[in-house]
Design a protein around this motif. Sequence first.
Motif, short mmCIF file in Angstrom:
data_model
loop_
_atom_site.label_atom_id
_atom_site.label_comp_id
_atom_site.label_asym_id
_atom_site.label_seq_id
_atom_site.Cartn_x
_atom_site.Cartn_y
_atom_site.Cartn_z
N ILE A 6 0.86 -1.19 0.00
CA ILE A 6 0.00 0.00 0.00
C ILE A 6 0.89 1.23 0.00
CG2 ILE A 6 -1.74 1.34 1.24
CD1 ILE A 6 -2.76 -1.20 2.49
N TYR A 7 0.70 2.09 -0.99
CA TYR A 7 1.37 3.39 -1.04
C TYR A 7 0.39 4.44 -0.55
CZ TYR A 7 5.09 1.41 -3.96
OH TYR A 7 6.14 0.67 -4.44
N CYS A 8 0.80 5.26 0.41
CA CYS A 8 -0.10 6.25 1.01
C CYS A 8 0.47 7.65 0.91
CB CYS A 8 -0.34 5.93 2.49
SG CYS A 8 -1.30 4.43 2.78
N PHE A 18 -13.48 20.91 2.28
CA PHE A 18 -13.05 19.55 2.62
C PHE A 18 -11.61 19.59 3.10
CE2 PHE A 18 -16.49 19.10 -0.38
CZ PHE A 18 -17.18 17.96 0.03
N SER A 19 -11.28 18.71 4.03
CA SER A 19 -9.95 18.71 4.64
C SER A 19 -9.44 17.29 4.82
CB SER A 19 -9.99 19.43 6.00
OG SER A 19 -10.47 20.76 5.86
N ASN A 20 -8.20 17.18 5.31
CA ASN A 20 -7.61 15.89 5.71
C ASN A 20 -7.70 14.86 4.58
OD1 ASN A 20 -7.15 16.71 8.52
ND2 ASN A 20 -9.37 16.66 8.70
N PHE A 21 -7.10 15.19 3.45
CA PHE A 21 -7.12 14.29 2.30
C PHE A 21 -6.03 13.22 2.43
CE2 PHE A 21 -9.58 17.75 0.74
CZ PHE A 21 -10.37 17.25 -0.29
N TYR A 22 -6.45 11.97 2.29
CA TYR A 22 -5.53 10.84 2.31
C TYR A 22 -5.80 10.00 1.06
CZ TYR A 22 -4.57 11.90 7.22
OH TYR A 22 -4.19 12.53 8.37
N GLY A 23 -4.75 9.54 0.42
CA GLY A 23 -4.91 8.72 -0.78
C GLY A 23 -3.99 7.52 -0.73
N GLY A 24 -4.39 6.46 -1.39
CA GLY A 24 -3.56 5.27 -1.40
C GLY A 24 -3.83 4.38 -2.59
N ALA A 25 -2.84 3.58 -2.92
CA ALA A 25 -2.97 2.57 -3.97
C ALA A 25 -2.46 1.25 -3.42
CB ALA A 25 -2.19 2.97 -5.21
N ILE A 26 -3.20 0.19 -3.66
CA ILE A 26 -2.79 -1.14 -3.21
C ILE A 26 -2.57 -2.02 -4.44
CG2 ILE A 26 -5.18 -1.96 -2.91
CD1 ILE A 26 -4.12 -3.60 -0.49
N LEU A 27 -1.54 -2.85 -4.38
CA LEU A 27 -1.20 -3.73 -5.49
C LEU A 27 -0.52 -4.97 -4.96
CD1 LEU A 27 2.18 -2.58 -6.96
CD2 LEU A 27 0.96 -1.13 -5.34
N ARG A 28 -0.50 -6.01 -5.77
CA ARG A 28 0.26 -7.20 -5.43
C ARG A 28 1.75 -6.87 -5.57
NH1 ARG A 28 -4.20 -9.27 -8.29
NH2 ARG A 28 -3.10 -8.82 -10.25
N ALA A 29 2.54 -7.29 -4.60
CA ALA A 29 3.98 -7.00 -4.64
C ALA A 29 4.60 -7.55 -5.92
CB ALA A 29 4.66 -7.59 -3.41
N SER A 30 4.07 -8.65 -6.42
CA SER A 30 4.61 -9.26 -7.62
C SER A 30 4.37 -8.41 -8.88
CB SER A 30 4.01 -10.65 -7.83
OG SER A 30 2.59 -10.58 -7.90
N ASP A 31 3.44 -7.46 -8.80
CA ASP A 31 3.14 -6.60 -9.96
C ASP A 31 3.90 -5.28 -9.93
OD1 ASP A 31 1.29 -8.40 -11.05
OD2 ASP A 31 -0.35 -7.58 -9.86
N ARG A 32 4.58 -5.00 -8.84
CA ARG A 32 5.16 -3.67 -8.67
C ARG A 32 6.15 -3.31 -9.76
NH1 ARG A 32 8.65 -1.56 -3.50
NH2 ARG A 32 10.10 -3.14 -4.27
N SER A 132 0.57 -10.88 3.81
CA SER A 132 1.38 -9.85 4.45
C SER A 132 1.18 -8.53 3.71
CB SER A 132 2.86 -10.24 4.41
OG SER A 132 3.66 -9.24 5.00
N VAL A 133 1.09 -7.44 4.48
CA VAL A 133 0.87 -6.12 3.89
C VAL A 133 2.02 -5.19 4.26
CG1 VAL A 133 -0.68 -4.12 3.77
CG2 VAL A 133 -1.64 -6.43 4.07
N THR A 134 2.62 -4.59 3.23
CA THR A 134 3.65 -3.59 3.41
C THR A 134 3.03 -2.21 3.21
OG1 THR A 134 5.43 -5.04 2.65
CG2 THR A 134 5.81 -2.67 2.45
N VAL A 135 3.37 -1.25 4.05
CA VAL A 135 2.80 0.09 3.97
C VAL A 135 3.93 1.11 3.80
CG1 VAL A 135 1.41 1.86 5.11
CG2 VAL A 135 0.85 -0.57 5.41
N TYR A 136 3.86 1.85 2.69
CA TYR A 136 4.79 2.94 2.45
C TYR A 136 4.07 4.26 2.62
CZ TYR A 136 8.01 -0.46 0.34
OH TYR A 136 8.86 -1.52 0.12
N LEU A 137 4.55 5.10 3.53
CA LEU A 137 3.96 6.41 3.80
C LEU A 137 4.85 7.49 3.22
CD1 LEU A 137 3.31 5.79 7.61
CD2 LEU A 137 1.63 5.56 5.79
N ASP A 138 4.25 8.46 2.53
CA ASP A 138 5.03 9.52 1.91
C ASP A 138 5.57 10.49 2.94
OD1 ASP A 138 6.16 11.25 0.06
OD2 ASP A 138 4.30 12.38 -0.21
#
Length: 283
Positions: A6-8, A18-32, A132-138
């Motif tokens: 998950i990239y966030c 509107f406030s507090n905008f959060y965005g993310g993309a989830i993908l299979r690690a094998s597709d990265r 298993s889920v990996t999370v990358y935060l900007d």
Amino acid sequence: MMRYIIYCDESDDKGRYFSNFYGGAILRASDREAIERELKAVKLENDLRGELKWTKISAYNEAYYIKVVDKIFDFVEAGLLKVRIMFTQNINRPRRLEEYQIGNEYFLLYYQFIKHAFGLRFCNPGRASEVSVTVYLDDVPDTRAKLDNFKNYLSGLSDFPVFHNSRIIIPKSEITDVRSDDHVILQAVDIILGSMQFRLNDLHKAKPEGARIRGKRTRAKERVYKHINMRIRGIYPNFNIGASTGQADGPSSKWLHPYRHWCFVPADAVQDRTQGKRAVIDD
């Protein structure tokens, strides 16, 4: 073991409506690698140097950014990327906030976003093996101590009954902040997230001080936003960007749908209509 990434990203703490905008993309690690390779190829073909960012869009490069947008949504439509956008609406005001909540709002909302927006609890229906889920935060704009505390809470979801029973783990070692200029998928999230913050807060109407018409950059951004909206509506006709996306397939829609929005409303919120705007309806 299946592994997801998950990239966030987050944008604009406080907007007009509107406030507090959060965005993310989830993908299979094998597709990265394949996704990154194709996005970088589009950048190279269109001479888009450096980091892709919503704030960089101009009349000069809008056509090139539209090509990037098309590549992103080709991945979304193909089921290789799932995109989620979360925000709060200013008319919804919490009744009371503890000092802890005020000081940790950034991470508390990030926690809600990752826990709920992607529908992770539904990602492993067969439960044959762990996920298993990996999370990358900007580039987290806070102290390392607060980030470490956030990692403890987020990794603790692994012991949360619906996650534990579904054999979903989020290892603390797999939660990290990264530089977006090193991750083109995170840059893709920034473009979509920025476009929604731009439109929902009526920044497409902004004019330079003393001017009668909008600037070229604002008009270029509006055209890119409209293209993004067109691609979303190719998936969901009549999509309302300012509301939570429906769950036609039940709660599992949060996992199954390729693209979703979530207007987060605090549990004890009261409405202040003076902070509102008319519904966002795009042609």
